[in-house]
Design an enzyme around this catalytic site. Structure first.
Site, PDB file in Angstrom:
ATOM      1  N   LYS A  42       0.828  -1.209   0.000  1.00 32.57           N
ATOM      2  CA  LYS A  42       0.000   0.000   0.000  1.00 32.57           C
ATOM      3  C   LYS A  42       0.864   1.261   0.000  1.00 32.57           C
ATOM      4  O   LYS A  42       0.566   2.235  -0.708  1.00 32.57           O
ATOM      5  CB  LYS A  42      -0.940  -0.024   1.214  1.00 32.57           C
ATOM      6  CG  LYS A  42      -1.982  -1.130   1.146  1.00 32.57           C
ATOM      7  CD  LYS A  42      -2.654  -1.369   2.484  1.00 32.57           C
ATOM      8  CE  LYS A  42      -3.599  -2.575   2.408  1.00 32.57           C
ATOM      9  NZ  LYS A  42      -4.182  -2.930   3.718  1.00 32.57           N
ATOM     10  N   GLN A  86      -5.167  -1.604   9.891  1.00 32.68           N
ATOM     11  CA  GLN A  86      -4.763  -2.893   9.324  1.00 32.68           C
ATOM     12  C   GLN A  86      -5.228  -4.035  10.231  1.00 32.68           C
ATOM     13  O   GLN A  86      -4.903  -4.056  11.418  1.00 32.68           O
ATOM     14  CB  GLN A  86      -3.240  -2.939   9.170  1.00 32.68           C
ATOM     15  CG  GLN A  86      -2.713  -4.187   8.488  1.00 32.68           C
ATOM     16  CD  GLN A  86      -3.105  -4.252   7.016  1.00 32.68           C
ATOM     17  OE1 GLN A  86      -3.104  -3.242   6.324  1.00 32.68           O
ATOM     18  NE2 GLN A  86      -3.450  -5.437   6.554  1.00 32.68           N
ATOM     19  N   ASP A 111     -11.574   2.199   3.967  1.00 31.58           N
ATOM     20  CA  ASP A 111     -11.760   0.746   3.934  1.00 31.58           C
ATOM     21  C   ASP A 111     -13.239   0.383   3.925  1.00 31.58           C
ATOM     22  O   ASP A 111     -13.594  -0.767   3.656  1.00 31.58           O
ATOM     23  CB  ASP A 111     -11.087   0.095   5.147  1.00 31.58           C
ATOM     24  CG  ASP A 111      -9.897  -0.763   4.748  1.00 31.58           C
ATOM     25  OD1 ASP A 111      -9.713  -0.984   3.541  1.00 31.58           O
ATOM     26  OD2 ASP A 111      -9.164  -1.214   5.644  1.00 31.58           O
TER      27      ASP A 111
END
Length: 921
Positions: A42, A86, A111
């Site tokens: 990322k 994460q 997300d």
């Protein structure tokens, strides 16, 4: 293709908004290898596209509270547009993942995992939410086939919150007929065989067989599984949830594993971050605050200040902090309407350009004051609420002395106030109390040290100063500094000789040279001279001393001139409290009290955030006297404000008393230490004060104005403009453009106001403007604000009046002759002795802070206008070494004011039912 498109969009953003970059934050807990791999992918993608990515890594010992605190900080950071946590969270402590994902602000949840975004997706609000990145990537892949989704039969295998459930919703709202299958579906092969579009996210290796798939179907495989493979070095290989080798023979399109959905998931995270940045730009212009201003309801006649203040509903101070770009962890709330701002904000913003710096000063005032504070507030309300500029006011905190004495409060007046004015004028956040405690600790330490040295032997003193603790003797850090100052380079307490012990333990203070006094933040004339040490326990060691008012303490000046905690601590340690009998300066560091002072002042060093009546932000910080100190608010408040307003914004600060005192010290002391350079001087003038300078009758506080001030008299006014002329010249001497603000009173005539404007321009002012802000708020200062804007665009050739390397007498003479108009100076014997002493002690290169009456350009308060040819008498000179200046005493003055016959507190009261403060302030 997606990455190339995003690159172009980011370039366009940067071209349209120079300095702007989309910001992505990735919060990781622990150190899982797979998480590290995904995060690196990322970060690499973000760098390639031009996104500013920040990886925040918490240890696996992080608690849920630690994670939530970090999330709160990132939620409030305007430079972060996209923010992901994460998963999984690799912590030794129990953490509720659902609680963590829901703590992310929905507008930054790129997300798409928060309940709010999931709810919007399930309702079909696709344009107002973030979609989880894997389903979003799957949908983009399906679109790339060119096959229309609408009307197709879609099957999703899996129902996880991250892929399966949102994929179902996404296909449904793109008008497919959707079936979701899962581990309990008994006819899985049959359902799969019906699918025109098949998305598999079951987490089971090659679960979907090729023969199940409908010929020509689109197959999206989201699975990542490891199966044994002896041909691989690792002994395993990665496969998806679909048996690829057989399925590819049936499908028209199929994603490989690896290399299919994975890269698209990362690409969609980048796309969502860019989309979030675009939404941010639609709502907020970089460098422009999105601020809610309060609408004033003006009344005539203008009500009392406290009525106006209490009629206004202040915004929650945390809202003000957010509006100006402060982060949640940079703000320490003190109730609903005031807060302290951490110095970490200045560190975070260090690379931001400064805004325009404006100082408000005035002509030589009457005892009533001419409205500098009101003008300061009116100007920022005009710049902010009416001209929509980023603007901060930076003002001093008022002392309780004048608040309860004769002057009253200092929050401004009329429709130009800092609110709530009763909190502003009283304890605020306790900074003045902290200074009182710190100052009096020093005073107690001085007399205690004298007492102990007079009553103990060298060895007894040494045993107490450096005691055995668990059989070991050790010098403290502050004692090591004293030894070094004495030239003793030893660290072992047992190694000192008798002579070295004597030097170390005896400060040998000469009581006659003590300059440090006790303080109290109340006007109490009976403490101006006192005798201390009267108790029998002091064994006859008494001396004459005095109390000063707290805001005259050198610690207040130190607070105002410090540019950080470290600088403040060093200044506190350098403060000279007396001389030894050998003529050497004795400092607070010698007394061993520096660390304790820093601890007492650790919260006071943080600026206080408040707001004006119209909702513009204000820093209220420090309040040093404008005679024996420099009379300006803190350097730290100005520096933080200048960063927050940005390059095109304005910071407006006020200098105490007239331009000959507060402005001169602002330039020669404050700007010298801060390194800041002003752009504009606003000089406040009134018809009333100018008539007084023209020869009008005496103006006395609490007494009705004589008729000469109530009637038009252009001749008297024109004569008095000599003072205005001189103060304009004083400002221009420093190379800064001057805008004159003529503060209009209801008794002023149009002809009088026009005359002042005309004469100000003829005297060299950049512009002169009539102002009615007291009665109209910011609206009445719009013309002034526009003039300040124009003046700030002109070159500012700022320069100091004198070089600090000059001898002390020459620096004093420069100020007296050039600023006051004196012919020369005369040093009385005590002042001459101090010049010699301070030069010998190494303080001769400090700036000068003249302690002079504010009621005249000369030393005589009865001399009005612009007197010349006088000799300025200097009766004494004192040193504020920690603050960083010498202050000559011109004439006589008291640092402990007294209460008048009828103090302001007669009019102040508390309503027990509502808890509201009533009174005039």
């Amino acid at each position: 293709q997606v990455r190339e498109r995003l690159k172009k969009q980011v370039v366009e953003m940067k071209e349209k908004f120079p300095g702007f970059r989309p910001g992505l934050a990735i919060l990781q807990v622990g150190n899982r290898d797979d998480s590290n791999l995904y995060i690196n992918m990322k970060l690499k993608a973000a760098a390639e596209i031009g996104i500013s990515a920040n990886h925040i890594k918490l240890p696996n010992t992080a608690t849920e509270a630690d994670v939530l605190k970090c999330i709160a900080s990132l939620n409030g950071d305007p430079a972060v547009h996209g923010f992901i946590v994460q998963l999984p969270l690799d912590s030794d402590k129990p953490i509720n993942t659902e609680k963590i994902t829901n703590a992310v602000a929905p507008e930054k949840d790129v997300d798409g995992l928060s309940s709010i975004n999931a709810g919007k997706l399930s309702r079909g609000d696709l344009g107002d939410c973030f979609i989880p990145c894997t389903p979003k990537g799957c949908m983009e892949l399906i679109r790339q086939t060119g096959v229309q989704v609408a009307g197709k039969r879609a099957v999703v295998v899996g129902r996880s919150k991250i892929v399966g459930a949102p994929m179902h919703d996404l296909l449904l709202w793109n008008h497919a007929t959707v079936t979701t299958c899962h581990s309990k579906t008994s006819t899985l092969a049959e359902e799969v065989g019906k699918a025109d579009i098949l998305v598999v996210a079951a987490g089971k290796a090659e679960m979907v067989k090729g023969e199940w798939i409908k010929p020509g179907a689109i197959v999206i495989d989201c699975g990542i599984n490891h199966v044994p493979d002896s041909t691989k070095a690792s002994g395993k290989r990665v496969v998806g949830d679909v048996a690829y080798s057989t399925a590819k023979e049936k499908a028209s399109y199929i994603t490989p594993v690896p290399g299919g959905v994975g890269p698209m998931t990362v690409a969609m995270l980048m796309q969502s971050t860019v989309e979030s940045a675009q939404r941010f730009l639609e709502k907020f212009q970089p460098g422009k605050w999105n601020i809610q201003y309060n609408q004033l309801t003006l009344k005539m006649p203008v009500p009392s200040d406290i009525e106006i203040s209490q009629s206004c509903i202040a915004k929650p101070i945390e809202q003000v902090a957010k509006e100006v770009g402060l982060l949640p962890d940079e703000v320490e709330l003190y109730g609903q309407t005031k807060a302290k701002v951490h110095l970490s904000a200045l560190k975070r913003l260090k690379n931001q350009p400064d805004g325009k710096y404006v100082v408000v000063t005035g002509i030589t005032p009457t005892p009533l004051g001419e409205g500098k504070s009101t003008t300061t507030v009116g100007l920022v309300q005009a710049l902010g609420a009416h001209l929509h500029q980023n603007v901060f006011a930076c003002v001093r905190q008022p002392s309780q002395g004048p608040t309860f004495g004769i002057k009253g409060g200092a929050a401004g007046g009329g429709y130009c106030q800092v609110i709530p004015m009763e909190e502003f004028n009283l304890h605020l956040t306790g900074d003045i109390h902290a200074i009182t405690a710190a100052n009096n600790l020093v005073a107690a330490a001085i007399d205690a040290r004298i007492f102990h040295e007079l009553t103990q032997t060298d060895q007894a003193l040494y045993n107490r100063l450096v005691p055995f603790v668990s059989g070991v003797r050790k010098f403290s850090d502050i004692q090591i500094r004293r030894l070094q100052k004495l030239g003793i380079n030893k660290t072992d307490p047992m190694a000192l000789t008798k002579e070295e012990v004597n030097l170390f333990v005896r400060l040998d203070i000469d009581p006659a040279t003590i300059t440090w006094q006790r303080v109290l933040d109340t006007n109490d004339r009976f403490l101006r001279k006192i005798t201390i040490g009267q108790s029998p326990t002091e064994k006859g060691f008494s001396r004459t001393a005095q109390f000063d008012i707290t805001v005259s303490s050198e610690i207040m000046a130190v607070l105002a001139l410090s540019d950080g905690l470290d600088d403040m601590k060093k200044r506190l340690g350098r403060m000279v409290v007396a001389s030894s009998k050998r003529g050497e300066p004795v400092t607070t560091d010698d007394l061993g009290v520096t660390g304790a002072l820093a601890v007492l002042m650790k919260d006071a060093v943080k600026p206080n955030l408040m707001q004006t009546l119209e909702g513009t932000p204000v820093f209220v910080h420090a309040g040093p006297f404008a005679n024996i100190a420099h009379g300006n608010s803190s350097v730290l408040a100005d520096k933080i404000a200048l960063k927050l307003v940005g390059k095109e914004g304005f910071v407006v600060t006020e200098a105490g008393f007239g331009a000959d005192i507060g402005m001169e010290k602002f330039f020669n002391i404050k700007c010298r230490y801060s390194g800041l350079r002003p752009h504009v001087v606003v000089l406040v003038a009134t018809v009333r004060a100018l008539k007084m300078h023209g020869g009008g009758p005496t103006v006395t506080a609490g007494v009705p104005l004589p008729k000469e001030y109530m009637e038009e008299n252009l001749q008297l006014l024109a004569k008095g403009c000599s003072n205005l002329n001189k103060q304009i010249q004083n400002a221009r001497m420093f190379g800064v453009p001057v805008v004159v603000a003529v503060n209009a009173f209801k008794t002023d005539t149009k002809a009088e106001l026009a005359l002042v404007v005309q004469l100000a321009k003829e005297a060299g002012a950049f512009d002169a403007v009539e102002c009615t802000h007291w009665a109209e708020g910011g609206k009445g200062a719009v013309a002034l604000a526009q003039a300040v804007q124009r003046a700030s665009q002109t070159p500012s050739n700022f320069r100091f009046l004198y070089n600090v390397e000059l001898p002390v007498i020459d620096k004093i003479r420069h100020i007296a002759q050039q600023i006051y108009g004196a012919r020369d100076i005369e040093l009385l014997p005590e002042a001459q002795e101090k010049v010699a002493l301070y030069t010998k002690q190494g303080f001769g290169n400090l700036p000068i802070c003249m302690a002079k009456t504010h009621l005249s350009l000369s030393h005589d308060p009865e001399q009005k206008g612009a007197p010349t040819g006088f000799i300025l008498p200097i009766r004494d000179i004192r040193a504020s070494v920690g603050a960083g200046f010498l202050y000559p005493l011109v004439g006589t003055m008291s640092t402990m004011p007294g209460l008048p016959t009828r103090p302001c507190f007669y009019d102040i009261d508390l309503d027990p039912a509502s808890g509201e403060v009533n009174g005039l302030f």
